[in-house]
Design a protein around this motif. Structure first.
Motif, PDB file in Angstrom:
ATOM      1  N   GLU A  31      -0.926  -5.239  14.639  1.00  0.00           N
ATOM      2  CA  GLU A  31      -2.323  -5.660  14.584  1.00  0.00           C
ATOM      3  C   GLU A  31      -2.992  -5.259  13.278  1.00  0.00           C
ATOM      4  OE1 GLU A  31      -4.395  -4.366  18.065  1.00  0.00           O
ATOM      5  OE2 GLU A  31      -2.956  -5.283  19.428  1.00  0.00           O
ATOM      6  N   TYR A  32      -2.204  -4.711  12.369  1.00  0.00           N
ATOM      7  CA  TYR A  32      -2.726  -4.287  11.080  1.00  0.00           C
ATOM      8  C   TYR A  32      -2.007  -5.014   9.947  1.00  0.00           C
ATOM      9  CZ  TYR A  32      -5.540  -0.449  12.873  1.00  0.00           C
ATOM     10  OH  TYR A  32      -6.502   0.292  13.496  1.00  0.00           O
ATOM     11  N   VAL A  33      -2.686  -5.121   8.826  1.00  0.00           N
ATOM     12  CA  VAL A  33      -2.050  -5.548   7.591  1.00  0.00           C
ATOM     13  C   VAL A  33      -1.487  -4.290   6.937  1.00  0.00           C
ATOM     14  CG1 VAL A  33      -2.314  -6.759   5.409  1.00  0.00           C
ATOM     15  CG2 VAL A  33      -3.808  -7.329   7.337  1.00  0.00           C
ATOM     16  N   ILE A  34      -0.206  -4.306   6.613  1.00  0.00           N
ATOM     17  CA  ILE A  34       0.425  -3.162   5.975  1.00  0.00           C
ATOM     18  C   ILE A  34       0.692  -3.515   4.515  1.00  0.00           C
ATOM     19  CG2 ILE A  34       2.302  -1.502   6.021  1.00  0.00           C
ATOM     20  CD1 ILE A  34       0.596  -1.468   8.544  1.00  0.00           C
ATOM     21  N   TYR A  35       0.240  -2.649   3.639  1.00  0.00           N
ATOM     22  CA  TYR A  35       0.324  -2.879   2.200  1.00  0.00           C
ATOM     23  C   TYR A  35       1.267  -1.888   1.526  1.00  0.00           C
ATOM     24  CZ  TYR A  35      -4.140  -5.488   2.394  1.00  0.00           C
ATOM     25  OH  TYR A  35      -5.138  -6.391   2.657  1.00  0.00           O
ATOM     26  N   TRP A  36       1.744  -2.311   0.382  1.00  0.00           N
ATOM     27  CA  TRP A  36       2.295  -1.415  -0.613  1.00  0.00           C
ATOM     28  C   TRP A  36       1.437  -1.547  -1.869  1.00  0.00           C
ATOM     29  CZ3 TRP A  36       5.740   2.302   0.204  1.00  0.00           C
ATOM     30  CH2 TRP A  36       6.601   2.191   1.306  1.00  0.00           C
ATOM     31  N   PHE A  37       0.919  -0.406  -2.310  1.00  0.00           N
ATOM     32  CA  PHE A  37       0.225  -0.302  -3.586  1.00  0.00           C
ATOM     33  C   PHE A  37       1.063   0.601  -4.488  1.00  0.00           C
ATOM     34  CE2 PHE A  37      -4.078  -2.056  -3.034  1.00  0.00           C
ATOM     35  CZ  PHE A  37      -4.151  -2.184  -1.650  1.00  0.00           C
ATOM     36  N   ARG A  38       0.760   0.612  -5.757  1.00  0.00           N
ATOM     37  CA  ARG A  38       1.395   1.544  -6.676  1.00  0.00           C
ATOM     38  C   ARG A  38       0.403   1.971  -7.752  1.00  0.00           C
ATOM     39  NH1 ARG A  38       5.784  -2.446  -9.764  1.00  0.00           N
ATOM     40  NH2 ARG A  38       4.253  -3.635 -11.018  1.00  0.00           N
ATOM     41  N   GLN A  39       0.663   3.151  -8.287  1.00  0.00           N
ATOM     42  CA  GLN A  39      -0.195   3.665  -9.341  1.00  0.00           C
ATOM     43  C   GLN A  39       0.672   4.350 -10.389  1.00  0.00           C
ATOM     44  OE1 GLN A  39      -3.440   6.166  -8.055  1.00  0.00           O
ATOM     45  NE2 GLN A  39      -4.572   5.752  -9.936  1.00  0.00           N
ATOM     46  N   ALA A  40       0.634   3.789 -11.585  1.00  0.00           N
ATOM     47  CA  ALA A  40       1.368   4.362 -12.710  1.00  0.00           C
ATOM     48  C   ALA A  40       0.468   5.369 -13.418  1.00  0.00           C
ATOM     49  CB  ALA A  40       1.791   3.258 -13.664  1.00  0.00           C
ATOM     50  N   PRO A  41       1.053   6.300 -14.144  1.00  0.00           N
ATOM     51  CA  PRO A  41       0.245   7.300 -14.853  1.00  0.00           C
ATOM     52  C   PRO A  41      -0.773   6.642 -15.781  1.00  0.00           C
ATOM     53  CG  PRO A  41       2.543   7.933 -14.874  1.00  0.00           C
ATOM     54  CD  PRO A  41       2.488   6.542 -14.304  1.00  0.00           C
ATOM     55  N   GLY A  42      -2.021   7.058 -15.657  1.00  0.00           N
ATOM     56  CA  GLY A  42      -3.058   6.542 -16.529  1.00  0.00           C
ATOM     57  C   GLY A  42      -3.553   5.157 -16.185  1.00  0.00           C
ATOM     58  N   LYS A  43      -3.056   4.605 -15.089  1.00  0.00           N
ATOM     59  CA  LYS A  43      -3.467   3.252 -14.705  1.00  0.00           C
ATOM     60  C   LYS A  43      -4.120   3.248 -13.332  1.00  0.00           C
ATOM     61  CE  LYS A  43      -0.088   0.721 -17.474  1.00  0.00           C
ATOM     62  NZ  LYS A  43       0.930  -0.379 -17.467  1.00  0.00           N
ATOM     63  N   GLU A  44      -4.823   2.172 -13.050  1.00  0.00           N
ATOM     64  CA  GLU A  44      -5.447   2.036 -11.745  1.00  0.00           C
ATOM     65  C   GLU A  44      -4.404   1.674 -10.682  1.00  0.00           C
ATOM     66  OE1 GLU A  44      -9.915   0.563 -13.128  1.00  0.00           O
ATOM     67  OE2 GLU A  44      -8.620  -0.782 -11.982  1.00  0.00           O
ATOM     68  N   ARG A  45      -4.726   2.009  -9.459  1.00  0.00           N
ATOM     69  CA  ARG A  45      -3.855   1.632  -8.343  1.00  0.00           C
ATOM     70  C   ARG A  45      -3.891   0.109  -8.197  1.00  0.00           C
ATOM     71  NH1 ARG A  45      -4.001   5.436  -3.114  1.00  0.00           N
ATOM     72  NH2 ARG A  45      -3.871   6.860  -4.891  1.00  0.00           N
ATOM     73  N   GLU A  46      -2.734  -0.488  -8.006  1.00  0.00           N
ATOM     74  CA  GLU A  46      -2.650  -1.934  -7.894  1.00  0.00           C
ATOM     75  C   GLU A  46      -1.845  -2.345  -6.673  1.00  0.00           C
ATOM     76  OE1 GLU A  46      -0.616  -3.684 -11.215  1.00  0.00           O
ATOM     77  OE2 GLU A  46       1.252  -2.613 -10.822  1.00  0.00           O
ATOM     78  N   GLY A  47      -2.187  -3.501  -6.137  1.00  0.00           N
ATOM     79  CA  GLY A  47      -1.468  -4.021  -4.996  1.00  0.00           C
ATOM     80  C   GLY A  47      -0.133  -4.600  -5.392  1.00  0.00           C
ATOM     81  N   VAL A  48       0.873  -4.358  -4.559  1.00  0.00           N
ATOM     82  CA  VAL A  48       2.220  -4.855  -4.796  1.00  0.00           C
ATOM     83  C   VAL A  48       2.579  -5.946  -3.798  1.00  0.00           C
ATOM     84  CG1 VAL A  48       4.665  -4.230  -4.828  1.00  0.00           C
ATOM     85  CG2 VAL A  48       2.959  -2.636  -5.734  1.00  0.00           C
ATOM     86  N   SER A  49       2.358  -5.662  -2.519  1.00  0.00           N
ATOM     87  CA  SER A  49       2.744  -6.612  -1.483  1.00  0.00           C
ATOM     88  C   SER A  49       2.028  -6.258  -0.194  1.00  0.00           C
ATOM     89  CB  SER A  49       4.260  -6.562  -1.272  1.00  0.00           C
ATOM     90  OG  SER A  49       4.676  -7.457  -0.263  1.00  0.00           O
ATOM     91  N   TYR A  50       1.915  -7.234   0.700  1.00  0.00           N
ATOM     92  CA  TYR A  50       1.441  -6.926   2.045  1.00  0.00           C
ATOM     93  C   TYR A  50       2.099  -7.836   3.061  1.00  0.00           C
ATOM     94  CZ  TYR A  50      -2.082 -10.742   1.617  1.00  0.00           C
ATOM     95  OH  TYR A  50      -2.730 -11.951   1.449  1.00  0.00           O
ATOM     96  N   ILE A  51       2.047  -7.381   4.314  1.00  0.00           N
ATOM     97  CA  ILE A  51       2.595  -8.158   5.419  1.00  0.00           C
ATOM     98  C   ILE A  51       1.633  -8.060   6.589  1.00  0.00           C
ATOM     99  CG2 ILE A  51       4.001  -6.220   6.270  1.00  0.00           C
ATOM    100  CD1 ILE A  51       6.150  -8.365   7.022  1.00  0.00           C
ATOM    101  N   SER A  52       1.438  -9.191   7.235  1.00  0.00           N
ATOM    102  CA  SER A  52       0.558  -9.262   8.399  1.00  0.00           C
ATOM    103  C   SER A  52       1.235 -10.085   9.477  1.00  0.00           C
ATOM    104  CB  SER A  52      -0.781  -9.908   8.030  1.00  0.00           C
ATOM    105  OG  SER A  52      -1.595 -10.074   9.170  1.00  0.00           O
TER     106      SER A  52
END
Length: 126
Positions: A31-52
């Motif tokens: 019942e939830y959307v599950i995400y993968w985000f990533r954050q590289a050094p010195g960079k903002e967190r960004e979305g990688v993928s999601y599944i619903s």
């Protein structure tokens, strides 16, 4: 209590593969959307993928990983996987699992995320 626990991060050479796992507990998994985000050094967190799965199966990938990463689930284990192939140095980051209810537009809005995991480090270098 909701918990998202990532595992599988490691050091790998360019061109290699890794599979990340996100074990969830305390929420109605499908019942939830599950995400993968990533954050590289010195960079903002960004979305990688999601599944619903709340209204049929929906998956989405950021352009930078499309064709190389695959998101999937093991419903019996309440676990989400991110299979990463042909890894590049620019994939180096801390990878986070996240969850939110499927309300409104499904996108990579960090402000809409309700739950976060602690992260797992992926390092791609020779």
């Amino acid at each position: 209590e909701v918990q998202l626990v990532e595992s599988g991060g490691a050091w790998v050479r360019p061109g290699g593969s890794l599979r990340l796992s996100c074990a969830t507990s305390g929420l109605a998994f499908n019942e939830y959307v599950i995400y993968w985000f990533r954050q590289a050094p010195g960079k903002e967190r960004e979305g990688v993928s999601y599944i619903s799965k709340s209204s049929g199966l929906l998956t989405y990938y950021a352009g930078s990983v499309k064709g190389r990463f695959t998101i999937s689930t093991d419903d019996a284990k309440n676990t989400v996987y991110l299979q990463m192939s042909n890894l590049k140095p620019e994939d180096t980051a801390v990878y986070y699992c996240a969850a939110r209810r499927p309300v409104g537009l499904l996108d990579f809005d960090i402000g809409s995320v309700e739950f976060w995991g602690q992260g797992t480090q992926v390092t791609v270098s020779s």
